[in-house]
Write an enzyme that holds these catalytic residues in place. Structure first.
Site, PDB file in Angstrom:
ATOM      1  CB  SER A   1     -25.672  63.463 -37.888  1.00  0.00           C
ATOM      2  OG  SER A   1     -25.941  63.417 -36.521  1.00  0.00           O
TER       3      SER A   1
ATOM      4  CG  ASP B   1     -14.291  51.854 -37.181  1.00  0.00           C
ATOM      5  OD1 ASP B   1     -13.422  52.219 -37.999  1.00  0.00           O
ATOM      6  OD2 ASP B   1     -14.810  52.619 -36.350  1.00  0.00           O
TER       7      ASP B   1
ATOM      8  CE  LYS C   1     -24.230  68.673 -35.809  1.00  0.00           C
ATOM      9  NZ  LYS C   1     -24.550  67.755 -34.713  1.00  0.00           N
TER      10      LYS C   1
END
Length: 709
Positions: free
Chosen positions: A481, A492, A506
């Protein structure tokens, strides 16, 4: 005619007669609230259940998946319901399943109209089959098993979830004879006496029978509605009024307990995750995917909890601070449900301070150079919402704590930083967004796509970076999460190397909806990285992978039925800080060379391979000699792997498997013995080496670029 043959013929004739009498009206469909079809059995819905069913259907039509209530969904709900009731196909026969087939294209119509006939008729049939079977098993066990023959070539399936349904009761009798023989043989091989085996099995099945007979219409409704909810995705659940206050049944809130998140799965209470800083996490023996089969208060006798409602099991595990609870669990990955271990945990409150971020500085010798490495461990993304909403300027939060630790580490002139997110199951979205802001200079942090398709972007509003040096993020399969949001953003942006194991996956958002009867937790959105890639199902794939003992087939989003898939949306507008992708082949090559003969990682790889071979068995032999030979070979391989590591650590070898089990029990009773200094953690040390390699390769790249220009 022999008595056994007579009973077989009688049972078949009685089954046909019963089906004809009961199913003549039970399988009719349609009708309104005042004219339900006839329900087979004694448990029947109440008016409030019918009204709640209609409301649940209305809410689920707004689920992220936007599934249509049609015949296809009806068939899925039926399959899910049968799976939930009889996951190992040990109670229903093929004839039972055939009798239910007229429901296959009718459940959507019934549920939309608040008609619950199908759910209750199927459950009542299951309850009848279960009571009869448990009564028969107890009669067999009371007769004794000391003269059972274990010399044949019989086998039992390890996993019956995909097996064919038994053709009839005779076929089911044969399956159960194998199940009981396997239980006795498994326990004998573990050194359990016949007297104790008899006591434990009789207690287990008596407890299960007693619990079954206490089922209420509310229990049926909860089971049926959850079969419907779980068809949409594994995080959509229905809670009755009795347990609706327990969102995900987390024992980490204001209640005292062991600090574990549990869920009901296939008749068992399964550990989903451990709460950082909680008693179970500190004790170190309970693990995600373990299944709890019995609970005892202090030194009292164990109470079997197989088939018990989740809220009842939670009530037994909870208790006052300082008291002890013992759990009998089936460890994750064990082939036999009778291969259990007992864990003792002292209850306590999980306080926010136990989850607070911590720092440490370790030194890593890298090619003759000493690397000063800062470690920040973040067990959870926490925030004191009450203090925040009161306007308290000193409210506790992950980002505030980490910011202070970064300032301290900067004064210590560390050469690199590792953010340790292992076992971090997530937490506050607000906090993870703010934490990303400490390592980037403005920009998007995560995207959220709602069920209707609208995408919103969370942004870092704060200029500047608090830390701009070399960074690695260490993750494992239990990182989920919010942890995945942070790791994904760092990857990224090219801001950090992600090291460790593929994360949980998740990537969905749930909301808790009030109903006229209970609550519905429903998935209504999905997280996406700034690159547009979803965290869902796939999780975060590390740049450099570490060996792991976790079985990804049984742990993680991808292991859950009906999990939402991975997908992509358009990327947000963001600027990468550096492109680390070209460095990855070199980093992986150096990493592989280092850990290839590292005893700590050799141990992990060899033990994982051994466990995989054990878990890949599809059948278990019921021949005592063959089974014993296999077990002795497995135990010897296990000891060889353990002793190779002990030799490296300068510890005395272990001669017998019984001694290793005793050592594990000793560790369970003395949790503090499991603690090891961070500078001896092989994963942190290897992450330091990887970080040093990254700095070296970046330096070489810059020199090459300067020469080329």
């Amino acid at each position: 005619m022999q008595p056994s043959k007579f009973m077989s013929v009688f049972r078949k004739l009685f089954g046909v007669l019963l089906a004809a009498l009961l199913l003549g009206g039970a399988l009719k469909v349609g009708g309104d609230l005042g004219n339900d079809p006839a329900i087979e059995g004694s448990l029947k819905p109440e008016k409030v259940h019918r009204e709640a069913a209609e409301e649940i259907v209305e809410r689920l039509e707004l689920h992220y998946r936007r599934l249509k209530f049609d015949d296809a969904l009806s068939a899925q709900v039926l399959e899910q319901y049968l799976q939930d009731l009889d996951p190992n196909r040990l109670y229903f026969t093929q004839q039972d399943v055939d009798d239910f087939q007229p429901y296959r294209d009718q459940l959507d119509n019934q549920l939309r109209d608040g008609v619950l006939e199908a759910g209750y008729s199927i459950f009542n049939r299951f309850q009848s089959r279960l009571e009869d079977r448990l009564t028969e098993i107890l009669a067999i066990l009371e007769g004794g098993f000391q003269d059972w023959d274990f010399d044949g070539d019989g086998k039992v399936l390890v996993d019956r979830s995909e097996a064919d349904w038994a053709e009839d009761q005779d076929a089911l009798d044969a399956i159960w004879r194998g199940q009981l023989r396997n239980a006795v043989l498994s326990m004998r091989l573990n050194g359990t006496s016949d007297e104790e085996i008899s006591k434990r099995l009789i207690n287990r099945y008596e407890s299960q029978l007693s619990r079954v007979r206490q089922n209420t219409p509310e229990d049926v409704f909860q089971t049926y509605m959850n079969a419907l909810a779980q068809t949409f995705d594994p995080h959509t659940n229905y809670f009755t009024p009795h347990n609706s206050e327990n969102f995900d049944i987390s024992m980490s809130r204001s209640l005292e307990g062991i600090g574990a998140v549990l869920q009901y799965e296939d008749g068992y209470t399964k550990v989903v995750r451990l709460v950082p800083g909680g008693p179970a996490a500190k004790q170190g023996q309970l693990s995600p995917a373990d299944r709890v089969v019995a609970v005892a208060q202090g030194d009292e006798d164990m109470v079997n909890v197989i088939g018990m409602r989740l809220d009842e099991v939670v009530d037994k595990i909870r208790g006052p601070k300082g008291s002890k609870v013992r759990l009998e669990v089936i460890p994750a990955g064990r082939a036999s449900e009778h291969d259990t271990r007992t864990i003792a945990i002292t209850r306590n409150k999980v306080v926010l301070e136990e989850q607070a971020a911590k720092k440490e500085v370790i030194e890593v010798d890298h090619g003759g150079d000493t690397l000063k490495l800062g470690i920040i461990e973040i067990p959870a993304f926490y925030m004191d919402f009450n203090a925040f909403h009161r306007g308290d300027p000193d409210y506790t939060s992950t980002t505030r704590d980490v910011a202070e630790l970064l300032v301290e580490l900067r004064k210590e002139n560390v050469d690199g930083l590792v953010v340790d997110l292992r076992n971090n199951g997530g937490g506050s979205l607000l906090e993870v967004n703010k934490l990303v802001s400490l390592f980037i200079n403005r920009g998007p942090t995560v995207q959220v796509r709602e069920a209707g398709g609208r995408v919103s972007v969370e942004n870092d509003q704060y200029p500047g970076m608090l830390y701009s040096g070399p960074l690695a993020v260490l993750v494992n399969r239990y990182s989920a999460s919010a942890s995945e949001i942070f790791a994904g953003a760092m990857q990224d942006y090219g801001r950090a190397l992600i090291v460790g194991d593929q994360t949980y996956g998740k990537g969905t958002v749930q909301t808790l909806l009030d109903l006229n009867h209970g609550k519905l937790k429903m998935t209504n959105a999905k997280f996406y990285r700034v690159s547009g890639s979803s965290n869902q199902n796939m999780g975060i794939v590390p740049d450099v992978t570490m060996p792991s003992l976790v079985d990804k087939e049984s742990i993680g989003e991808s292991s859950l039925p009906n999990a939402l898939p991975w997908d992509e949306i358009d990327p947000a507008k963001y600027q990468r800080y550096q492109d680390l992708v070209p460095l990855l082949p070199g980093l992986r090559e150096r990493h592989d060379a280092r850990i290839g003969d590292n005893p700590e990682f050799v141990y992990v790889n060899q033990l994982r391979d051994l466990l995989n071979r054990a878990n890949e068995r599809q059948e278990l032999s019921l021949n005592a000699k063959q089974r014993k030979a296999w077990q002795e070979d497995f135990d010897q391989r296990r000891l060889d792997i353990e002793n190779a590591l002990r030799k490296h650590r300068g510890e005395e070898p272990i001669e017998k498997m019984e001694d290793l089990r005793a050592l594990e029990e000793q560790r369970a009773l003395d949790p503090d013995s499991n603690d090891e200094p961070l500078d001896e953690d092989p994963y942190l040390r290897e992450t330091g080496h990887i970080l040093a390699d990254m700095v070296s390769l970046l330096r070489e790249q810059r020199v090459a670029d300067e020469r080329a220009s």
